[in-house]
Design a protein around this motif. Structure first.
Motif, PDB file in Angstrom:
ATOM      1  N   SER A  81      39.676  34.075  33.388  1.00 35.02           N
ATOM      2  CA  SER A  81      38.705  33.897  34.470  1.00 35.02           C
ATOM      3  C   SER A  81      38.126  35.252  34.862  1.00 35.02           C
ATOM      4  O   SER A  81      38.667  36.297  34.510  1.00 35.02           O
ATOM      5  CB  SER A  81      39.353  33.250  35.701  1.00 35.02           C
ATOM      6  N   PRO A 125      27.933  33.516  34.416  1.00 33.64           N
ATOM      7  CA  PRO A 125      28.313  32.223  33.833  1.00 33.64           C
ATOM      8  C   PRO A 125      29.747  31.830  34.164  1.00 33.64           C
ATOM      9  O   PRO A 125      30.012  30.666  34.516  1.00 33.64           O
ATOM     10  CB  PRO A 125      28.119  32.455  32.326  1.00 33.64           C
ATOM     11  N   ALA A 126      30.675  32.770  34.095  1.00 40.62           N
ATOM     12  CA  ALA A 126      32.076  32.461  34.391  1.00 40.62           C
ATOM     13  C   ALA A 126      32.276  32.136  35.870  1.00 40.62           C
ATOM     14  O   ALA A 126      33.011  31.205  36.218  1.00 40.62           O
ATOM     15  CB  ALA A 126      32.967  33.629  33.990  1.00 40.62           C
ATOM     16  N   LYS A 128      29.971  30.996  38.005  1.00 42.71           N
ATOM     17  CA  LYS A 128      29.320  29.721  38.312  1.00 42.71           C
ATOM     18  C   LYS A 128      30.157  28.554  37.816  1.00 42.71           C
ATOM     19  O   LYS A 128      30.280  27.522  38.487  1.00 42.71           O
ATOM     20  CB  LYS A 128      27.922  29.678  37.699  1.00 42.71           C
ATOM     21  N   ALA A 129      30.750  28.704  36.631  1.00 45.03           N
ATOM     22  CA  ALA A 129      31.579  27.628  36.074  1.00 45.03           C
ATOM     23  C   ALA A 129      32.794  27.365  36.951  1.00 45.03           C
ATOM     24  O   ALA A 129      33.230  26.210  37.100  1.00 45.03           O
ATOM     25  CB  ALA A 129      32.013  27.990  34.657  1.00 45.03           C
ATOM     26  N   LYS A 130      33.330  28.408  37.553  1.00 39.09           N
ATOM     27  CA  LYS A 130      34.504  28.262  38.417  1.00 39.09           C
ATOM     28  C   LYS A 130      34.127  27.801  39.816  1.00 39.09           C
ATOM     29  O   LYS A 130      34.964  27.287  40.562  1.00 39.09           O
ATOM     30  CB  LYS A 130      35.254  29.588  38.487  1.00 39.09           C
ATOM     31  N   GLY A 131      32.874  28.018  40.195  1.00 43.72           N
ATOM     32  CA  GLY A 131      32.426  27.608  41.523  1.00 43.72           C
ATOM     33  C   GLY A 131      32.770  28.597  42.609  1.00 43.72           C
ATOM     34  O   GLY A 131      32.766  28.257  43.795  1.00 43.72           O
ATOM     35  N   PHE A 175      26.304  28.922  44.887  1.00 43.00           N
ATOM     36  CA  PHE A 175      27.388  28.832  43.910  1.00 43.00           C
ATOM     37  C   PHE A 175      28.707  29.370  44.470  1.00 43.00           C
ATOM     38  O   PHE A 175      29.667  29.555  43.723  1.00 43.00           O
ATOM     39  CB  PHE A 175      27.003  29.605  42.644  1.00 43.00           C
TER      40      PHE A 175
END
Length: 258
Positions: A81, A125-126, A128-131, A175
């Motif tokens: 992460s 990107p990482a 945003k993917a994790k929130g 985000f």
């Protein structure tokens, strides 16, 4: 007491020396996985070894997109992460107007300001993917608040970081990604030691607290911005300068002694 950040991952650029080294070690002490980024792999690995097994070094020139993308990929590969980015990489070579070349100017802007954009872009990107995510910039009082002969390019880069921060904070808020900046005053680092004892003494005399700061002063502010307690704080700055920017003129300091 801040809530534990144990097990989260931070990337610290410019992490092998000075303020960056202090930030990396402070986050390591708080239990985060730390990717120490420097142009010199050996120096980055040395700091990582000082932190412990949950830290590692990475070599890259963060003024290039390729290095920043590789940096983010390394953090994901090693730790799974990217929770925090401390965009700290910076240089401050002196050159007065009239002597400063285009290459001088571009080198400072590239290292200090373009790298901010590139590193943030690489980790998005990482995050945003994790929130969620925390982005902490190392700006300066020089540029946004003060000036010093020979550092017009440096001042422009540090003021530019704050302009970038404010719009980035708006864009990334949906985000759950915060963007904030620490603004150090004069901090005792290897670079400061290179300025000479006379400069250090004169600078300390101009600061209400009568001393320069230490790297932990900046690292602690960065850790706050990365904390759960700061989850509703974005687009903001913390000046850490011992009150240096407060006196109206040198006479204010003299009046303290009267």
């Amino acid at each position: 007491m801040l809530k534990s950040l144990q097990g989260r991952t931070v990337i610290v650029t410019g992490g092998s020396k000075g303020i960056g080294r202090g930030i990396a070690k402070r986050f390591g002490l708080a239990g985060l996985n730390v990717l120490v980024v420097s142009r010199n792999l050996q120096e980055a690995q040395k700091v990582a070894a000082e932190i412990g097994p949950h830290a590692s070094g990475f070599a890259g020139d963060v003024s290039t997109a390729e290095a920043c993308e590789a940096m983010a990929a390394a953090a994901l590969d090693r730790y799974g992460s990217i929770d925090v980015l401390c965009a700290n990489a910076g240089i401050f070579p002196a050159a007065k107007l009239g002597d400063m070349t285009v290459a001088d100017f571009d080198h400072v802007i590239g290292t200090n300001l373009r790298s901010t954009f590139l590193t943030v872009s690489a980790v998005l990107p990482a995050m945003k993917a994790k929130g969620m995510g925390r982005i902490v910039l190392t700006s300066s009082i020089t540029g946004p608040i003060t000036g010093y002969p020979g550092w017009s390019h440096y001042g422009a880069s540090k003021a530019g970081q704050l302009g970038f921060m404010r719009t980035a904070a708006i864009e990334l808020a949906p985000f759950n990604i915060t963007v904030n900046a620490v603004m150090p005053g004069n901090i005792m680092t290897e670079g400061m030691e290179g300025m000479g004892s006379e400069y250090i003494e004169k600078t300390a005399a101009s600061i209400p607290m009568k001393r320069l700061g230490v790297v932990d002063d900046i690292a602690n502010a960065a850790l706050y911005f990365a904390s759960e307690e700061a989850n509703y704080v974005t687009g903001q700055t913390i000046v850490v300068d011992g009150g240096q920017v407060l006196p109206e003129n040198p006479g204010a300091m003299e009046a303290m002694e009267g």
